[in-house]
Design a protein around this motif. Structure first.
Motif, PDB file in Angstrom:
ATOM      1  N   ALA A   1      45.285  -2.743  47.974  1.00 37.89           N
ATOM      2  CA  ALA A   1      43.501  -3.378  48.249  1.00 37.89           C
ATOM      3  C   ALA A   1      42.387  -2.999  48.826  1.00 37.89           C
ATOM      4  O   ALA A   1      42.322  -2.557  49.947  1.00 37.89           O
ATOM      5  N   ILE A   2      42.329  -2.137  47.750  1.00 31.17           N
ATOM      6  CA  ILE A   2      41.232  -0.670  47.293  1.00 31.17           C
ATOM      7  C   ILE A   2      39.807  -1.696  47.574  1.00 31.17           C
ATOM      8  O   ILE A   2      39.833  -2.781  46.119  1.00 31.17           O
ATOM      9  N   ARG A   3      38.672  -1.690  47.917  1.00 28.80           N
ATOM     10  CA  ARG A   3      37.702  -2.428  47.428  1.00 28.80           C
ATOM     11  C   ARG A   3      36.598  -1.009  46.923  1.00 28.80           C
ATOM     12  O   ARG A   3      37.593   0.371  46.401  1.00 28.80           O
ATOM     13  N   VAL A   4      35.619  -1.778  46.345  1.00 21.78           N
ATOM     14  CA  VAL A   4      35.115  -1.185  45.509  1.00 21.78           C
ATOM     15  C   VAL A   4      34.613   0.345  45.432  1.00 21.78           C
ATOM     16  O   VAL A   4      34.049   1.528  45.237  1.00 21.78           O
ATOM     17  N   ARG A   5      33.450   0.388  47.081  1.00 22.07           N
ATOM     18  CA  ARG A   5      33.382   1.647  47.516  1.00 22.07           C
ATOM     19  C   ARG A   5      34.112   2.673  47.577  1.00 22.07           C
ATOM     20  O   ARG A   5      33.552   3.691  47.032  1.00 22.07           O
ATOM     21  N   ASP A   6      35.525   2.745  47.772  1.00 21.79           N
ATOM     22  CA  ASP A   6      35.987   3.434  47.723  1.00 21.79           C
ATOM     23  C   ASP A   6      36.763   4.483  46.742  1.00 21.79           C
ATOM     24  O   ASP A   6      37.043   5.223  46.442  1.00 21.79           O
ATOM     25  N   TYR A   7      36.476   3.822  45.181  1.00 18.42           N
ATOM     26  CA  TYR A   7      36.460   4.350  44.043  1.00 18.42           C
ATOM     27  C   TYR A   7      35.161   4.696  43.353  1.00 18.42           C
ATOM     28  O   TYR A   7      35.473   5.615  42.801  1.00 18.42           O
ATOM     29  N   VAL A   8      34.226   4.209  44.574  1.00 19.25           N
ATOM     30  CA  VAL A   8      33.068   5.192  44.112  1.00 19.25           C
ATOM     31  C   VAL A   8      32.886   6.424  44.634  1.00 19.25           C
ATOM     32  O   VAL A   8      32.222   7.749  43.718  1.00 19.25           O
ATOM     33  N   GLU A   9      33.587   6.319  45.786  1.00 17.23           N
ATOM     34  CA  GLU A   9      33.653   7.297  46.267  1.00 17.23           C
ATOM     35  C   GLU A   9      34.792   8.329  45.643  1.00 17.23           C
ATOM     36  O   GLU A   9      34.742   9.673  45.781  1.00 17.23           O
ATOM     37  N   GLN A  10      35.759   8.061  44.867  1.00 16.98           N
ATOM     38  CA  GLN A  10      36.934   8.658  44.154  1.00 16.98           C
ATOM     39  C   GLN A  10      35.938   9.664  43.236  1.00 16.98           C
ATOM     40  O   GLN A  10      36.678  10.509  42.387  1.00 16.98           O
ATOM     41  N   ALA A  11      34.651   8.434  42.751  1.00 16.25           N
ATOM     42  CA  ALA A  11      34.149   9.205  41.550  1.00 16.25           C
ATOM     43  C   ALA A  11      33.483  10.410  42.093  1.00 16.25           C
ATOM     44  O   ALA A  11      32.293  10.761  41.776  1.00 16.25           O
ATOM     45  N   GLY A  12      33.510  11.272  43.084  1.00 16.00           N
ATOM     46  CA  GLY A  12      32.675  11.883  43.763  1.00 16.00           C
ATOM     47  C   GLY A  12      31.384  11.658  44.729  1.00 16.00           C
ATOM     48  O   GLY A  12      30.412  12.079  45.080  1.00 16.00           O
ATOM     49  N   GLY A  13      31.583  10.212  44.390  1.00 17.69           N
ATOM     50  CA  GLY A  13      29.657   9.590  45.182  1.00 17.69           C
ATOM     51  C   GLY A  13      28.839   9.312  44.440  1.00 17.69           C
ATOM     52  O   GLY A  13      28.579   9.682  43.232  1.00 17.69           O
ATOM     53  N   VAL A  14      28.087   9.015  44.741  1.00 15.80           N
ATOM     54  CA  VAL A  14      26.994   8.531  44.859  1.00 15.80           C
ATOM     55  C   VAL A  14      25.818   9.977  44.155  1.00 15.80           C
ATOM     56  O   VAL A  14      25.925  10.500  45.352  1.00 15.80           O
ATOM     57  N   ILE A  15      25.020  10.016  43.116  1.00 14.13           N
ATOM     58  CA  ILE A  15      24.412  11.220  43.151  1.00 14.13           C
ATOM     59  C   ILE A  15      22.601  10.835  44.406  1.00 14.13           C
ATOM     60  O   ILE A  15      22.637   9.810  44.534  1.00 14.13           O
ATOM     61  N   ARG A  16      21.873  12.532  44.246  1.00 11.33           N
ATOM     62  CA  ARG A  16      20.536  11.236  45.146  1.00 11.33           C
ATOM     63  C   ARG A  16      20.012  10.566  44.122  1.00 11.33           C
ATOM     64  O   ARG A  16      19.358   9.601  45.019  1.00 11.33           O
ATOM     65  N   GLY A  17      19.609  10.578  42.811  1.00 15.25           N
ATOM     66  CA  GLY A  17      18.699  10.043  41.750  1.00 15.25           C
ATOM     67  C   GLY A  17      19.681   8.298  42.138  1.00 15.25           C
ATOM     68  O   GLY A  17      19.364   7.130  41.284  1.00 15.25           O
ATOM     69  N   ALA A  18      21.088   8.032  42.766  1.00 10.46           N
ATOM     70  CA  ALA A  18      21.102   6.187  42.292  1.00 10.46           C
ATOM     71  C   ALA A  18      20.757   5.516  43.158  1.00 10.46           C
ATOM     72  O   ALA A  18      19.991   6.104  44.218  1.00 10.46           O
ATOM     73  N   ASP A  19      20.537   3.862  41.828  1.00 16.56           N
ATOM     74  CA  ASP A  19      19.846   2.939  42.894  1.00 16.56           C
ATOM     75  C   ASP A  19      20.836   2.815  44.243  1.00 16.56           C
ATOM     76  O   ASP A  19      22.054   1.951  42.897  1.00 16.56           O
ATOM     77  N   ARG A  20      21.905   2.278  44.755  1.00 12.45           N
ATOM     78  CA  ARG A  20      22.202   2.307  45.834  1.00 12.45           C
ATOM     79  C   ARG A  20      22.558   0.622  45.618  1.00 12.45           C
ATOM     80  O   ARG A  20      23.905  -0.380  46.178  1.00 12.45           O
ATOM     81  N   GLY A  21      21.046   0.254  46.008  1.00 17.36           N
ATOM     82  CA  GLY A  21      20.991  -1.290  46.103  1.00 17.36           C
ATOM     83  C   GLY A  21      21.086  -2.359  45.487  1.00 17.36           C
ATOM     84  O   GLY A  21      21.497  -3.328  45.172  1.00 17.36           O
ATOM     85  N   ASN A  22      20.939  -1.340  43.873  1.00 19.12           N
ATOM     86  CA  ASN A  22      21.364  -2.208  42.405  1.00 19.12           C
ATOM     87  C   ASN A  22      22.885  -2.360  42.021  1.00 19.12           C
ATOM     88  O   ASN A  22      23.039  -2.307  40.521  1.00 19.12           O
ATOM     89  N   ILE A  23      23.643  -1.559  42.477  1.00 20.95           N
ATOM     90  CA  ILE A  23      25.556  -1.186  41.891  1.00 20.95           C
ATOM     91  C   ILE A  23      26.321  -3.039  41.426  1.00 20.95           C
ATOM     92  O   ILE A  23      25.824  -3.769  42.568  1.00 20.95           O
ATOM     93  N   PHE A  24      26.772  -2.636  40.681  1.00 18.30           N
ATOM     94  CA  PHE A  24      27.738  -3.871  40.033  1.00 18.30           C
ATOM     95  C   PHE A  24      28.984  -3.479  39.037  1.00 18.30           C
ATOM     96  O   PHE A  24      28.900  -2.246  39.262  1.00 18.30           O
ATOM     97  N   VAL A  25      29.243  -5.150  38.791  1.00 18.10           N
ATOM     98  CA  VAL A  25      30.574  -4.846  38.692  1.00 18.10           C
ATOM     99  C   VAL A  25      31.089  -5.167  37.760  1.00 18.10           C
ATOM    100  O   VAL A  25      31.016  -6.824  37.509  1.00 18.10           O
ATOM    101  N   VAL A  26      31.582  -5.237  36.232  1.00 14.38           N
ATOM    102  CA  VAL A  26      31.989  -6.449  35.581  1.00 14.38           C
ATOM    103  C   VAL A  26      33.268  -6.150  35.236  1.00 14.38           C
ATOM    104  O   VAL A  26      34.379  -5.908  35.467  1.00 14.38           O
ATOM    105  N   ARG A  27      33.745  -7.353  36.169  1.00 17.47           N
ATOM    106  CA  ARG A  27      35.331  -8.488  35.674  1.00 17.47           C
ATOM    107  C   ARG A  27      35.900  -7.884  34.363  1.00 17.47           C
ATOM    108  O   ARG A  27      35.159  -7.884  33.419  1.00 17.47           O
TER     109      ARG A  27
END
Length: 659
Positions: free
Chosen positions: A574-600
């Protein structure tokens, strides 16, 4: 062609090269046209002295034989090509009677019109009272049938054809005849028919040509020359036609006196005058000659039937009278040409529909709706069977409406359907099914699902949904465009004035691109990731498309991360969305963390506000991290949306616009 103000003249000085060419040309012409008489416009220099086209010769045919033998190897001057001069319009009553003899001052256009007069004729006829009333009542911008023929671009039709002269054309005073001789005598001459109806040929005498038909012209000239000469061939043509003065009166757009070509007809003169005015009739144009009515032409014969057989040639001093407009009706709906039509006494509703081009292929053939002025206080409108339309006479002010039939949306329970199903089914294909067929039955017709079918990721597209999405999408774009126009351009963090203007231009260009985008019409099905069958109670519609993908074990991470990529889903973990974001190296400085979304995979969307970061990842998910902006003005959001579209597409665009 360059136009100059009335009363001015263009002044220029020819260059040395032009002056040299003109001098040489003048010398050549002086040697060529040796002592030519006034009536001879072109003549062969080597014409024998005994030729009837030779000036001042009194020799006989026998005396000319020696001269002919001395010049038998010379080349004769070719017959000049036919040129018809433009015809001027004289509305002052004191213009020219023949072609080329203008009494009006000012610069003329290619049509021979005064510059200011041409501008006046090019103005469209103003709509009449009935046109304005019909537009207000029907909500349609209806025009009088035939008004398109009178547009400026159509005025060339007023000029007669210049390549062919009818055999029945009768010669008259002012026509110029070109005569060419070959054989024992050679030469050519142009002669204008004088006021006595004759031309004069030396050594032959006067030849009467007035009233001679064009087909008999050669025989008449050959007969006159043949009384003194033998062994020659003669060819004749008309190089210039006489002008004819006619008067266009009545309810014409521009009544007045007009000088037209002698090949002009009644229709030509009417079009020269701008056609009927708003109060003029298209169904009657009367031609008077010597005080007697000689023709009554219905312009609808030409406009609708293409028939000009009753369009008479004009003669000098003819009068054309356009009466007042007759009964006018409006025809709207599923007809081939919605317009305002003029009807004659006794014409029925069926006749009016025929003039309107008849109903279209999508029209209701069984009935029509009639709105009549006399019914407004009582009936309002009436329904008439199409078969009985010929029994109803058309009245002034009628509005006839043909209802559409083929474009009506039919109830689903009566619609046959063609359904396309493909992907992980045993027999993909197109299936023709009866109304009210459930989706499960179509899947059964396709042989059922394969073991690798991923039902949760099924892509179900429907045409009616796509049309609905399209309307909603365009409404959203319109709102964005209105907000862009009203957004303040100061204090939005977009730089100086030049940068702000560039951003506005980019935003408008981006909105134009959005208008060209087409939604896919996808339905989000009510299924779970563990379901093994599609919904049983969903009824299919015509042109439905079902794509069942194979099960995927990947999840994509895109946007403002250090390494966008697709990752394999953990083996049952049961891996969460934030875990895969971290596998992609995490968000860059200019990322908008409050508006991350997932398309199923099924097309649904999960935003961070709904717990996207803590949600369990499902196979086929796509995680998107948008870019943060320092300000949240409309221009900045549109800029962010353009970046989203570049990486992800229209589905993510809709989500970013909502956020």
């Amino acid at each position: 062609m360059t136009h100059f103000p009335t009363g001015t003249q263009r002044q220029f000085a020819p260059s040395r090269r032009i002056r040299t060419a003109l001098t040489a040309t003048s010398a050549a012409l002086a040697l060529f046209a040796y002592s030519a008489p006034a009536w001879a416009q072109t003549i062969d220099q080597n014409t024998p002295s005994g030729s009837p086209l030779s000036p001042g010769s009194n020799t006989t045919q026998g005396q000319s034989s020696s001269s002919q033998s001395q010049n038998q190897n010379t080349t004769s001057t070719p017959t000049p090509s036919t040129v018809y001069e433009p015809i001027s319009v004289d509305r002052s009553g004191s213009g020219r009677d023949t072609v080329g003899n203008s009494q009006n001052s000012g610069v003329r256009t290619n049509d021979g019109l005064l510059d200011t007069e041409a501008m006046r004729l090019r103005q469209p006829v103003k709509p009449g009272e009935f046109e304005s009333w019909a537009r207000d009542v029907t909500g349609r911008n209806l025009k009088r049938f035939g008004s398109d023929l009178l547009l400026p671009g159509s005025r060339d039709f007023a000029t007669p054809a210049t390549s062919t002269i009818p055999p029945d054309y009768a010669l008259n005073v002012g026509d110029t005849v070109s005569i060419a001789l070959t054989g024992s005598m050679e030469g050519s001459v142009d002669a204008e028919i004088d006021r006595d109806g004759k031309i004069f040929l030396p050594n032959v005498g006067s030849v009467s040509l007035v009233g001679v038909r064009y087909r008999d012209l050669r025989d008449r000239i050959a007969s006159a020359i043949g009384r003194k000469y033998r062994g020659y061939d003669v060819s004749v043509s008309l190089t210039k036609l006489r002008g004819v003065r006619v008067y266009v009166t009545g309810f014409a757009a521009h009544p007045g006196a007009y000088s037209v070509n002698s090949l002009s007809t009644l229709v030509n003169a009417i079009l020269q005058a701008g056609g009927p005015a708003a109060g003029g009739s298209f169904r009657s144009a009367k031609l008077y000659r010597n005080g007697q009515e000689v023709a009554d032409f219905d312009l609808y014969q030409l406009l609708r039937d293409g028939d000009r057989s009753h369009d008479p040639l004009l003669q000098n001093e003819d009068v054309i009278f356009i009466p007042a407009v007759g009964r006018q009706v409006a025809v709207i709906g599923s007809v081939n040409e919605e317009a305002i039509y003029e009807v004659r006494q006794g014409e029925s509703l069926a006749d009016t529909l025929r003039i309107a081009g008849g109903p279209t292929n999508l029209a209701d053939d069984s009935r029509l709706i009639l709105y009549r002025l006399s019914d407004q206080d009582s009936v309002g409108s009436r329904q008439i069977e199409r078969a009985a339309a010929s029994n109803f006479a058309t009245e002034a002010g009628d509005i006839i409406q043909i209802l559409p039939q083929g474009s009506l949306a039919r109830p689903l329970e009566r619609q046959q359907a063609i359904v396309r199903i493909e992907g992980e089914v045993n027999k993909p294909g197109n299936y023709y099914v009866a109304p009210n067929t459930p989706l499960a039955e179509v899947v059964a017709m396709a042989g059922g699902l394969t073991p690798r079918a991923y039902v949760y990721g099924t892509r179900f597209s429907r045409e009616t949904v796509r049309a609905q999405q399209r309307r909603g999408f365009l409404d959203a774009v319109d709102q964005m465009e209105m907000a862009l126009a009203a957004a303040p351009l100061t204090g939005n963090g977009l730089g100086d004035q030049t940068q702000r203007q560039a951003q506005v231009a980019s935003a408008k260009a981006f909105l134009d691109q959005l208008r060209k985008k087409e939604p896919d019409g996808r339905l989000v099905l009510d299924v779970t990731p563990v379901d093994a069958a599609l919904p049983n109670n969903l009824l299919v519609e015509n042109n439905d498309r079902i794509v069942i993908p194979p099960r995927v074990e990947t999840v994509g991470v895109f946007g403002a991360v250090y390494r966008p990529a697709s990752f394999i889903v953990g083996n049952g973990k049961a891996i969460r969305v934030r875990d895969y974001v971290e596998q992609a190296g995490g968000v860059i400085r200019g990322a908008d963390r409050g508006n991350i979304f997932v398309v199923r995979a099924n097309g649904s969307v999960l935003t961070r506000k709904r717990g996207a970061m803590s949600a369990q990842v499902l196979p086929g998910d796509t995680i998107f991290v948008p870019i943060r902006t320092e300000n949240y003005s409309l221009l900045a959001k549109i800029r962010d949306i353009s970046q989203v579209v570049a990486q992800f597409g229209i589905a993510a665009l809709a989500i970013a616009a909502i956020n």
